[in-house]
Design a protein around this motif. Sequence first.
Motif, PDB file in Angstrom:
ATOM      1  N   GLU A 195       0.802  -1.224   0.000  1.00  0.00           N
ATOM      2  CA  GLU A 195       0.000   0.000   0.000  1.00  0.00           C
ATOM      3  C   GLU A 195       0.837   1.277   0.000  1.00  0.00           C
ATOM      4  O   GLU A 195       0.316   2.347  -0.308  1.00  0.00           O
ATOM      5  CB  GLU A 195      -0.938   0.009   1.215  1.00  0.00           C
ATOM      6  N   GLY A 196       2.113   1.176   0.365  1.00  0.00           N
ATOM      7  CA  GLY A 196       2.958   2.363   0.432  1.00  0.00           C
ATOM      8  C   GLY A 196       3.033   2.915   1.838  1.00  0.00           C
ATOM      9  O   GLY A 196       2.022   3.002   2.539  1.00  0.00           O
ATOM     10  N   ARG A 197       4.217   3.301   2.242  1.00  0.00           N
ATOM     11  CA  ARG A 197       4.443   3.728   3.622  1.00  0.00           C
ATOM     12  C   ARG A 197       3.645   4.969   4.005  1.00  0.00           C
ATOM     13  O   ARG A 197       3.348   5.188   5.183  1.00  0.00           O
ATOM     14  CB  ARG A 197       5.934   3.992   3.846  1.00  0.00           C
ATOM     15  N   ASP A 198       3.284   5.794   3.017  1.00  0.00           N
ATOM     16  CA  ASP A 198       2.543   7.022   3.312  1.00  0.00           C
ATOM     17  C   ASP A 198       1.043   6.799   3.442  1.00  0.00           C
ATOM     18  O   ASP A 198       0.310   7.741   3.769  1.00  0.00           O
ATOM     19  CB  ASP A 198       2.793   8.063   2.216  1.00  0.00           C
ATOM     20  N   ASN A 199       0.593   5.580   3.176  1.00  0.00           N
ATOM     21  CA  ASN A 199      -0.846   5.311   3.146  1.00  0.00           C
ATOM     22  C   ASN A 199      -1.323   4.396   4.265  1.00  0.00           C
ATOM     23  O   ASN A 199      -2.512   4.092   4.339  1.00  0.00           O
ATOM     24  CB  ASN A 199      -1.222   4.674   1.801  1.00  0.00           C
ATOM     25  N   VAL A 200      -0.407   3.944   5.118  1.00  0.00           N
ATOM     26  CA  VAL A 200      -0.781   2.957   6.125  1.00  0.00           C
ATOM     27  C   VAL A 200      -0.401   3.425   7.523  1.00  0.00           C
ATOM     28  O   VAL A 200       0.505   4.238   7.716  1.00  0.00           O
ATOM     29  CB  VAL A 200      -0.118   1.585   5.852  1.00  0.00           C
ATOM     30  N   ALA A 201      -1.128   2.894   8.489  1.00  0.00           N
ATOM     31  CA  ALA A 201      -0.800   3.012   9.907  1.00  0.00           C
ATOM     32  C   ALA A 201      -1.284   1.715  10.547  1.00  0.00           C
ATOM     33  O   ALA A 201      -2.077   0.970   9.949  1.00  0.00           O
ATOM     34  CB  ALA A 201      -1.482   4.221  10.539  1.00  0.00           C
ATOM     35  N   PHE A 202      -0.818   1.435  11.750  1.00  0.00           N
ATOM     36  CA  PHE A 202      -1.147   0.157  12.376  1.00  0.00           C
ATOM     37  C   PHE A 202      -1.599   0.361  13.816  1.00  0.00           C
ATOM     38  O   PHE A 202      -1.059   1.207  14.534  1.00  0.00           O
ATOM     39  CB  PHE A 202       0.063  -0.781  12.336  1.00  0.00           C
ATOM     40  N   LEU A 203      -2.587  -0.427  14.190  1.00  0.00           N
ATOM     41  CA  LEU A 203      -3.039  -0.478  15.577  1.00  0.00           C
ATOM     42  C   LEU A 203      -2.551  -1.785  16.174  1.00  0.00           C
ATOM     43  O   LEU A 203      -2.895  -2.858  15.688  1.00  0.00           O
ATOM     44  CB  LEU A 203      -4.566  -0.404  15.653  1.00  0.00           C
ATOM     45  N   MET A 204      -1.733  -1.700  17.208  1.00  0.00           N
ATOM     46  CA  MET A 204      -1.220  -2.892  17.870  1.00  0.00           C
ATOM     47  C   MET A 204      -1.597  -2.833  19.342  1.00  0.00           C
ATOM     48  O   MET A 204      -0.957  -2.140  20.130  1.00  0.00           O
ATOM     49  CB  MET A 204       0.303  -2.959  17.718  1.00  0.00           C
ATOM     50  N   PRO A 205      -2.680  -3.519  19.730  1.00  0.00           N
ATOM     51  CA  PRO A 205      -3.042  -3.544  21.149  1.00  0.00           C
ATOM     52  C   PRO A 205      -1.924  -4.160  21.982  1.00  0.00           C
ATOM     53  O   PRO A 205      -1.060  -4.880  21.468  1.00  0.00           O
ATOM     54  CB  PRO A 205      -4.298  -4.426  21.172  1.00  0.00           C
ATOM     55  N   THR A 206      -1.944  -3.896  23.261  1.00  0.00           N
ATOM     56  CA  THR A 206      -0.932  -4.467  24.140  1.00  0.00           C
ATOM     57  C   THR A 206      -1.596  -4.936  25.421  1.00  0.00           C
ATOM     58  O   THR A 206      -2.787  -4.711  25.639  1.00  0.00           O
ATOM     59  CB  THR A 206       0.178  -3.441  24.438  1.00  0.00           C
ATOM     60  N   ALA A 207      -0.828  -5.620  26.247  1.00  0.00           N
ATOM     61  CA  ALA A 207      -1.376  -6.176  27.482  1.00  0.00           C
ATOM     62  C   ALA A 207      -0.249  -6.399  28.471  1.00  0.00           C
ATOM     63  O   ALA A 207       0.924  -6.502  28.094  1.00  0.00           O
ATOM     64  CB  ALA A 207      -2.090  -7.499  27.200  1.00  0.00           C
ATOM     65  N   ASN A 208      -0.611  -6.477  29.739  1.00  0.00           N
ATOM     66  CA  ASN A 208       0.347  -6.821  30.778  1.00  0.00           C
ATOM     67  C   ASN A 208       0.299  -8.326  31.030  1.00  0.00           C
ATOM     68  O   ASN A 208      -0.611  -9.013  30.586  1.00  0.00           O
ATOM     69  CB  ASN A 208       0.014  -6.069  32.068  1.00  0.00           C
ATOM     70  N   GLY A 209       1.285  -8.819  31.755  1.00  0.00           N
ATOM     71  CA  GLY A 209       1.268 -10.234  32.097  1.00  0.00           C
ATOM     72  C   GLY A 209       2.401 -10.996  31.441  1.00  0.00           C
ATOM     73  O   GLY A 209       3.211 -10.431  30.698  1.00  0.00           O
ATOM     74  N   PRO A 210       2.457 -12.310  31.677  1.00  0.00           N
ATOM     75  CA  PRO A 210       3.595 -13.112  31.222  1.00  0.00           C
ATOM     76  C   PRO A 210       3.598 -13.421  29.727  1.00  0.00           C
ATOM     77  O   PRO A 210       4.634 -13.782  29.178  1.00  0.00           O
ATOM     78  CB  PRO A 210       3.448 -14.404  32.037  1.00  0.00           C
ATOM     79  N   CYS A 211       2.455 -13.302  29.052  1.00  0.00           N
ATOM     80  CA  CYS A 211       2.402 -13.622  27.626  1.00  0.00           C
ATOM     81  C   CYS A 211       3.266 -12.647  26.835  1.00  0.00           C
ATOM     82  O   CYS A 211       3.278 -11.437  27.102  1.00  0.00           O
ATOM     83  CB  CYS A 211       0.959 -13.562  27.127  1.00  0.00           C
ATOM     84  N   ARG A 212       3.965 -13.153  25.823  1.00  0.00           N
ATOM     85  CA  ARG A 212       4.833 -12.294  25.018  1.00  0.00           C
ATOM     86  C   ARG A 212       4.054 -11.329  24.128  1.00  0.00           C
ATOM     87  O   ARG A 212       4.634 -10.462  23.489  1.00  0.00           O
ATOM     88  CB  ARG A 212       5.772 -13.173  24.177  1.00  0.00           C
ATOM     89  N   PHE A 213       2.729 -11.473  24.100  1.00  0.00           N
ATOM     90  CA  PHE A 213       1.908 -10.541  23.333  1.00  0.00           C
ATOM     91  C   PHE A 213       2.176  -9.098  23.752  1.00  0.00           C
ATOM     92  O   PHE A 213       2.146  -8.182  22.933  1.00  0.00           O
ATOM     93  CB  PHE A 213       0.422 -10.876  23.527  1.00  0.00           C
ATOM     94  N   GLY A 214       2.448  -8.882  25.030  1.00  0.00           N
ATOM     95  CA  GLY A 214       2.712  -7.538  25.522  1.00  0.00           C
ATOM     96  C   GLY A 214       3.979  -6.921  24.958  1.00  0.00           C
ATOM     97  O   GLY A 214       4.190  -5.704  25.076  1.00  0.00           O
ATOM     98  N   GLN A 215       4.830  -7.741  24.320  1.00  0.00           N
ATOM     99  CA  GLN A 215       6.076  -7.240  23.744  1.00  0.00           C
ATOM    100  C   GLN A 215       5.970  -6.955  22.246  1.00  0.00           C
ATOM    101  O   GLN A 215       6.904  -6.406  21.655  1.00  0.00           O
ATOM    102  CB  GLN A 215       7.203  -8.258  23.986  1.00  0.00           C
ATOM    103  N   TYR A 216       4.848  -7.341  21.631  1.00  0.00           N
ATOM    104  CA  TYR A 216       4.713  -7.144  20.182  1.00  0.00           C
ATOM    105  C   TYR A 216       4.935  -5.684  19.797  1.00  0.00           C
ATOM    106  O   TYR A 216       5.676  -5.371  18.865  1.00  0.00           O
ATOM    107  CB  TYR A 216       3.314  -7.560  19.714  1.00  0.00           C
ATOM    108  N   LEU A 217       4.237  -4.788  20.489  1.00  0.00           N
ATOM    109  CA  LEU A 217       4.295  -3.368  20.147  1.00  0.00           C
ATOM    110  C   LEU A 217       5.726  -2.853  20.181  1.00  0.00           C
ATOM    111  O   LEU A 217       6.164  -2.150  19.260  1.00  0.00           O
ATOM    112  CB  LEU A 217       3.414  -2.571  21.109  1.00  0.00           C
ATOM    113  N   HIS A 218       6.465  -3.214  21.220  1.00  0.00           N
ATOM    114  CA  HIS A 218       7.825  -2.699  21.385  1.00  0.00           C
ATOM    115  C   HIS A 218       8.754  -3.235  20.292  1.00  0.00           C
ATOM    116  O   HIS A 218       9.578  -2.494  19.745  1.00  0.00           O
ATOM    117  CB  HIS A 218       8.352  -3.072  22.770  1.00  0.00           C
TER     118      HIS A 218
END
Length: 243
Positions: free
Chosen positions: A90-113
């Motif tokens: 799509e091109g870097r000027d046309n996109v943005a991303f929503l990355m939810p986050t969470a606390n706790g032991p799951c590595r999901f909380g590290q995705y955003l970083h």
Amino acid sequence: MPYSDTVTDPGVLKAIADMGLEGRRLYLPHMPYGGTYLLAAAIRSIGFDAWPTTDSDKHTLDLGGRVTSGDECYPQKIVMGDFLRMIEDEGRDNVAFLMPTANGPCRFGQYLHLIKAKFQELGYDDVPVITISSSDGYTSIGNYSQDLVRTAWRAVLAQDILMKFLLKTRPYEREKGSTDAAYLKSLEETGEALSLQHVSQRERLDAVVKALARAGERFRALPADYDRSRPLIGVVGEIFCRH
């Protein structure tokens, strides 16, 4: 025409500008598709141009594999690859991303970083990656947080209902693919109801209820042979099992 060009509410326009989303489509990670599709519809109800990333493919794995080490969980590799693929497509000027986050032991909380760090390494630090969190009552989305939370919760419930319709019917369908088609049609109609703008919560809820009622009729009308002798199978696992 960019979606934001059709938005007239000053509060929404300010939020879009503050997040750097002007002229950009906001993409959500694809886990699972139905839930992401309806959550994106809920976000559109307050004026943001939000959609799921397109279907993952081999290129997703190639791109994700180039910037991950293998120590991450597999879904992290997929999410990273999908985001990079959307930038390519799509091109870097046309996109943005929503990355939810969470606390706790799951590595999901590290995705955003990790995503932000890799974007910076790759020179994509101008591509917005935003998040929302329950830790601040979702106030980062401005004055519309309460409306969005309510609509998003209804999106979650609607997805659960549609997924139950899908899983209850598909093993017994007579025409292969008919249940999936009914599910996608139901997602589309429910998404249209959830994304309604400039209506009251009651009006939006009524539209969602009507869409789900039509979905129930659609699934009941599918030719199927409900054989009680077939075993019921449950699959237990991490986030990708939700697909």
